[in-house]
Design a protein around this motif. Structure first.
Motif, PDB file in Angstrom:
ATOM      1  N   ASP A  42       0.347  -1.034   0.324  1.00  0.00           N
ATOM      2  CA  ASP A  42       0.329   0.298  -0.287  1.00  0.00           C
ATOM      3  C   ASP A  42       0.959   1.182  -0.267  1.00  0.00           C
ATOM      4  O   ASP A  42       0.088   2.586  -0.081  1.00  0.00           O
ATOM      5  CB  ASP A  42      -1.062  -0.213   1.296  1.00  0.00           C
ATOM      6  N   ALA A  43       1.673   1.469  -0.372  1.00  0.00           N
ATOM      7  CA  ALA A  43       2.701   2.309  -0.052  1.00  0.00           C
ATOM      8  C   ALA A  43       2.592   2.923  -1.461  1.00  0.00           C
ATOM      9  O   ALA A  43       2.371   1.887  -2.635  1.00  0.00           O
ATOM     10  CB  ALA A  43       4.358   2.023   0.254  1.00  0.00           C
ATOM     11  N   VAL A  44       2.515   4.451  -2.181  1.00  0.00           N
ATOM     12  CA  VAL A  44       3.038   5.430  -2.653  1.00  0.00           C
ATOM     13  C   VAL A  44       4.141   5.640  -2.980  1.00  0.00           C
ATOM     14  O   VAL A  44       4.045   6.953  -2.051  1.00  0.00           O
ATOM     15  CB  VAL A  44       1.791   6.224  -2.652  1.00  0.00           C
ATOM     16  N   LEU A  45       4.785   6.151  -4.548  1.00  0.00           N
ATOM     17  CA  LEU A  45       6.008   6.697  -4.602  1.00  0.00           C
ATOM     18  C   LEU A  45       4.976   7.793  -5.843  1.00  0.00           C
ATOM     19  O   LEU A  45       4.718   7.679  -6.364  1.00  0.00           O
ATOM     20  CB  LEU A  45       6.660   6.335  -5.030  1.00  0.00           C
ATOM     21  N   GLY A  46       5.312   9.056  -5.516  1.00  0.00           N
ATOM     22  CA  GLY A  46       4.839  10.013  -6.426  1.00  0.00           C
ATOM     23  C   GLY A  46       5.797   9.821  -8.020  1.00  0.00           C
ATOM     24  O   GLY A  46       6.227   9.138  -7.572  1.00  0.00           O
ATOM     25  N   PRO A  47       5.464  10.962  -8.602  1.00  0.00           N
ATOM     26  CA  PRO A  47       5.576  10.817  -9.882  1.00  0.00           C
ATOM     27  C   PRO A  47       6.976  11.431  -9.947  1.00  0.00           C
ATOM     28  O   PRO A  47       7.386  12.870  -8.672  1.00  0.00           O
ATOM     29  CB  PRO A  47       5.244  12.254 -10.422  1.00  0.00           C
ATOM     30  N   GLY A  48       7.775  11.397 -10.182  1.00  0.00           N
ATOM     31  CA  GLY A  48      10.110  11.901  -9.861  1.00  0.00           C
ATOM     32  C   GLY A  48      10.418  11.531  -9.187  1.00  0.00           C
ATOM     33  O   GLY A  48      11.526  12.021  -8.273  1.00  0.00           O
ATOM     34  N   VAL A  49       9.957  11.024  -8.272  1.00  0.00           N
ATOM     35  CA  VAL A  49      10.357  10.302  -6.826  1.00  0.00           C
ATOM     36  C   VAL A  49      12.055   9.372  -7.319  1.00  0.00           C
ATOM     37  O   VAL A  49      11.851   9.015  -8.063  1.00  0.00           O
ATOM     38  CB  VAL A  49       9.431  10.042  -6.332  1.00  0.00           C
ATOM     39  N   VAL A  50      12.553   9.708  -6.056  1.00  0.00           N
ATOM     40  CA  VAL A  50      14.248   8.839  -6.691  1.00  0.00           C
ATOM     41  C   VAL A  50      14.021   8.379  -5.259  1.00  0.00           C
ATOM     42  O   VAL A  50      14.247   9.183  -3.921  1.00  0.00           O
ATOM     43  CB  VAL A  50      15.720   9.929  -6.745  1.00  0.00           C
ATOM     44  N   VAL A  51      14.246   6.978  -5.047  1.00  0.00           N
ATOM     45  CA  VAL A  51      14.637   6.178  -3.717  1.00  0.00           C
ATOM     46  C   VAL A  51      16.046   5.313  -4.170  1.00  0.00           C
ATOM     47  O   VAL A  51      16.350   4.863  -5.038  1.00  0.00           O
ATOM     48  CB  VAL A  51      13.795   5.049  -3.941  1.00  0.00           C
ATOM     49  N   LEU A  52      16.638   5.873  -2.906  1.00  0.00           N
ATOM     50  CA  LEU A  52      18.003   5.645  -3.181  1.00  0.00           C
ATOM     51  C   LEU A  52      18.139   3.755  -2.406  1.00  0.00           C
ATOM     52  O   LEU A  52      17.386   3.373  -1.923  1.00  0.00           O
ATOM     53  CB  LEU A  52      19.435   6.899  -2.745  1.00  0.00           C
ATOM     54  N   ALA A  53      19.476   3.140  -2.680  1.00  0.00           N
ATOM     55  CA  ALA A  53      19.740   2.001  -2.225  1.00  0.00           C
ATOM     56  C   ALA A  53      19.856   2.231  -0.977  1.00  0.00           C
ATOM     57  O   ALA A  53      20.199   3.521  -0.120  1.00  0.00           O
ATOM     58  CB  ALA A  53      20.555   2.060  -2.648  1.00  0.00           C
ATOM     59  N   ASN A  54      19.245   0.707  -0.670  1.00  0.00           N
ATOM     60  CA  ASN A  54      19.242   0.758   1.480  1.00  0.00           C
ATOM     61  C   ASN A  54      17.733   1.453   1.950  1.00  0.00           C
ATOM     62  O   ASN A  54      18.480   1.637   3.271  1.00  0.00           O
ATOM     63  CB  ASN A  54      20.402   1.023   1.699  1.00  0.00           C
ATOM     64  N   VAL A  55      17.023   1.559   1.280  1.00  0.00           N
ATOM     65  CA  VAL A  55      15.849   2.116   1.671  1.00  0.00           C
ATOM     66  C   VAL A  55      14.629   0.802   1.178  1.00  0.00           C
ATOM     67  O   VAL A  55      14.389   0.724   0.855  1.00  0.00           O
ATOM     68  CB  VAL A  55      15.777   3.947   1.298  1.00  0.00           C
ATOM     69  N   THR A  56      14.191   1.090   2.653  1.00  0.00           N
ATOM     70  CA  THR A  56      12.244   1.005   2.844  1.00  0.00           C
ATOM     71  C   THR A  56      11.923   1.573   2.484  1.00  0.00           C
ATOM     72  O   THR A  56      11.882   2.209   3.718  1.00  0.00           O
ATOM     73  CB  THR A  56      12.352  -0.489   3.935  1.00  0.00           C
ATOM     74  N   ILE A  57      10.399   1.460   2.060  1.00  0.00           N
ATOM     75  CA  ILE A  57       9.927   2.022   2.250  1.00  0.00           C
ATOM     76  C   ILE A  57       8.634   1.563   3.189  1.00  0.00           C
ATOM     77  O   ILE A  57       7.947   0.519   1.925  1.00  0.00           O
ATOM     78  CB  ILE A  57       8.494   2.803   0.409  1.00  0.00           C
ATOM     79  N   ALA A  73       3.082   4.315   3.214  1.00  0.00           N
ATOM     80  CA  ALA A  73       3.520   5.215   3.487  1.00  0.00           C
ATOM     81  C   ALA A  73       3.521   5.874   2.028  1.00  0.00           C
ATOM     82  O   ALA A  73       3.114   5.363   1.379  1.00  0.00           O
ATOM     83  CB  ALA A  73       5.293   5.026   3.875  1.00  0.00           C
ATOM     84  N   ILE A  74       3.660   7.220   2.279  1.00  0.00           N
ATOM     85  CA  ILE A  74       3.667   8.323   0.888  1.00  0.00           C
ATOM     86  C   ILE A  74       4.657   8.722   0.417  1.00  0.00           C
ATOM     87  O   ILE A  74       5.221   9.678   1.988  1.00  0.00           O
ATOM     88  CB  ILE A  74       2.054   8.795   0.339  1.00  0.00           C
ATOM     89  N   VAL A  75       5.394   9.011  -0.719  1.00  0.00           N
ATOM     90  CA  VAL A  75       6.473   9.719  -0.786  1.00  0.00           C
ATOM     91  C   VAL A  75       5.556  11.211  -1.816  1.00  0.00           C
ATOM     92  O   VAL A  75       5.583   9.938  -3.013  1.00  0.00           O
ATOM     93  CB  VAL A  75       7.196   8.740  -1.612  1.00  0.00           C
ATOM     94  N   LYS A  97      16.999   8.055   2.976  1.00  0.00           N
ATOM     95  CA  LYS A  97      16.774   6.785   4.634  1.00  0.00           C
ATOM     96  C   LYS A  97      14.938   6.153   4.882  1.00  0.00           C
ATOM     97  O   LYS A  97      14.542   6.831   4.042  1.00  0.00           O
ATOM     98  CB  LYS A  97      16.875   7.512   5.769  1.00  0.00           C
ATOM     99  N   SER A  98      15.123   5.015   5.205  1.00  0.00           N
ATOM    100  CA  SER A  98      14.019   4.070   5.326  1.00  0.00           C
ATOM    101  C   SER A  98      12.432   5.446   5.647  1.00  0.00           C
ATOM    102  O   SER A  98      12.824   6.015   6.570  1.00  0.00           O
ATOM    103  CB  SER A  98      14.345   3.059   6.406  1.00  0.00           C
ATOM    104  N   VAL A  99      11.472   4.934   5.440  1.00  0.00           N
ATOM    105  CA  VAL A  99       9.996   6.108   5.236  1.00  0.00           C
ATOM    106  C   VAL A  99       9.637   4.762   6.171  1.00  0.00           C
ATOM    107  O   VAL A  99       9.178   3.521   5.779  1.00  0.00           O
ATOM    108  CB  VAL A  99       9.313   6.103   4.450  1.00  0.00           C
ATOM    109  N   PRO A 100       9.102   5.481   7.596  1.00  0.00           N
ATOM    110  CA  PRO A 100       8.893   4.785   8.602  1.00  0.00           C
ATOM    111  C   PRO A 100       7.118   3.853   7.758  1.00  0.00           C
ATOM    112  O   PRO A 100       6.748   4.860   7.081  1.00  0.00           O
ATOM    113  CB  PRO A 100       8.092   5.809   9.855  1.00  0.00           C
ATOM    114  N   PRO A 101       6.491   3.367   8.700  1.00  0.00           N
ATOM    115  CA  PRO A 101       4.722   3.586   7.949  1.00  0.00           C
ATOM    116  C   PRO A 101       4.214   4.060   7.685  1.00  0.00           C
ATOM    117  O   PRO A 101       5.028   4.803   9.137  1.00  0.00           O
ATOM    118  CB  PRO A 101       4.579   1.562   8.501  1.00  0.00           C
TER     119      PRO A 101
END
Length: 142
Positions: free
Chosen positions: A64-79, A83-85, A93-97
């Motif tokens: 159920d996580a959502v990444l918006g348009p143009g988001v960049v997620v770098l290595a070693n990260v959990t969304i 969660a919403i970006v 860095k990882s994003v909490p639930p």
């Protein structure tokens, strides 16, 4: 299942059920097996997921996580789950639930009570947002 999801699975990305991937999304071109996208996640148009950088490896987009348009997620990260970006954010860095993050680097600005799924209206989603008070380090000049 969309053609984009099918093709990314074929490349080796671990993808759950009912996942949506937007146009022009770039999902780890060298090591797609380092990316896991769980059920009902949504990846916005032109989002970029980079899952390896030297010793840092892997990206997990939880349910159920959502990444918006143009988001960049770098290595070693959990969304985290639900969660919403927001659009254009860079996640280092990882994003909490159940957390809404924005910016470069992405920082938590709200908690999410209602995951932003296809069956949820913007009005219902907005009612469930709870602002997070900024810390003094977030307000400090860079």
């Amino acid at each position: 299942m969309s053609t984009r999801v099918r093709l990314h699975r074929w490349r080796g990305v671990n993808i759950g059920e009912d996942v949506w991937i937007g146009y022009d999304a770039i999902i780890e071109t060298s090591h797609p097996e380092l990316v896991t996208i769980r059920d009902r996640a949504a990846i916005g148009i032109r989002a970029t997921i980079i899952a390896h950088n030297r010793e840092q490896q892997g990206v997990v987009i939880e349910e159920d996580a959502v990444l918006g348009p143009g988001v960049v997620v770098l290595a070693n990260v959990t969304i985290g789950r639900g969660a919403i970006v927001t659009a254009g954010s860079v996640v280092t860095k990882s994003v909490p639930p159940k957390t809404l993050v924005q910016g470069n680097p992405a920082r938590a600005i709200a908690t999410v009570e209602v995951p932003f799924g296809l069956d949820v209206s913007v009005k219902e989603f907005s009612k469930g947002l709870r602002s997070i008070a900024p810390t003094s380090s977030q307000n400090a000049p860079q």
